[in-house]
Design an enzyme around this catalytic site. Structure first.
Site, PDB file in Angstrom:
ATOM      1  CB  CYS A 269      -3.861   1.686   6.998  1.00 53.77           C
ATOM      2  SG  CYS A 269      -3.636   3.174   8.002  1.00 53.77           S
ATOM      3  NE  ARG A 270      -4.564   1.580   1.718  1.00 58.95           N
ATOM      4  CZ  ARG A 270      -4.318   2.282   0.625  1.00 58.95           C
ATOM      5  NH1 ARG A 270      -5.174   2.225  -0.380  1.00 58.95           N
ATOM      6  NH2 ARG A 270      -3.243   3.032   0.540  1.00 58.95           N
ATOM      7  CB  SER A 271       0.065  -3.485   2.701  1.00 55.74           C
ATOM      8  OG  SER A 271       0.965  -2.616   3.319  1.00 55.74           O
TER       9      SER A 271
ATOM     10  CG  ASP B  64      -5.245   6.000   2.195  1.00 56.86           C
ATOM     11  OD1 ASP B  64      -5.320   5.666   3.398  1.00 56.86           O
ATOM     12  OD2 ASP B  64      -4.344   6.711   1.734  1.00 56.86           O
TER      13      ASP B  64
ATOM     14  CG  ASN C  82       4.200  -1.672   5.248  1.00 56.94           C
ATOM     15  OD1 ASN C  82       5.267  -1.975   5.769  1.00 56.94           O
ATOM     16  ND2 ASN C  82       3.267  -2.562   5.030  1.00 56.94           N
TER      17      ASN C  82
ATOM     18  CB  CYS D 231      -1.006  -0.026   1.155  1.00 56.72           C
ATOM     19  SG  CYS D 231      -0.277   0.009   2.802  1.00 56.72           S
TER      20      CYS D 231
END
Ligand code: 4NP
Length: 154
Positions: A15-17, A123, A13, A10
């Site tokens: 939150c999402r990934s 995001d 690095n 993401c």
């Protein structure tokens, strides 16, 4: 055959990934698969930091522990990993700037596995708690489908 390696990507690095990394790793372990999992960010602002507290709290509420510390993408990741999974189109475009023709087949958006469709994992960084719950829902069902596909392969 050498161990399969999967990389989630993401922007920050945090939150999402790292969520995808933790969810996927839990599923891989439950299924008893031999897959190495990692995550990274296309930006380096948060390198070395733990994941965003809001993302960790949301994941914890669903029984998932995020323990990752942010690390930046390295061009050598394109050689080292078998499957490279960006969360949105911007991350994918950024990856493709470093990728040679031999890497293109490895790069797939996370939501290519979302059974409910959709293109990007939004995001959540500048939004509220609902955004983090939404990311959790998308990522967890996409990772489930990805593991189901890979368990036929590895
Ligand atoms: P992520 O979220 O890409 O899901 O980790 C973000 C985290 C930080 C920033 C952007 C997105 N940032 O601009 O610092």
């Amino acid at each position: 055959m050498s161990k399969m390696k999967v990389m989630f990507v993401c922007l920050g690095n945090i939150c999402r990934s790292p969520l995808a990394h933790a969810v996927f790793e839990d599923l891989v372990e439950k299924e008893g698969l031999d897959i190495h999992t990692e995550s990274c960010g296309m930006g380096s602002w948060h390198v070395g930091e733990p994941s965003d507290a809001r993302m960790r709290r949301t994941a914890k509420g669903h029984g998932v522990n995020i323990t990752h510390y942010a690390r930046a993408f390295r061009p050598s990741d394109l050689d080292e990993y078998d499957l490279i999974i960006p969360m949105d189109k911007q991350n994918r475009n950024d990856l493709k700037r470093y990728a040679g023709p031999e890497h293109m087949e490895k790069i797939h958006l996370m939501r290519e596995w979302d059974p409910q469709g959709g293109t990007e994992v939004p995001d959540p960084y500048y939004g509220g708690d609902q955004g983090f719950e939404n990311v959790f829902d998308i990522v967890s069902r996409s990772c489930r489908a990805l593991v189901d596909e890979l368990k036929e392969r590895v």
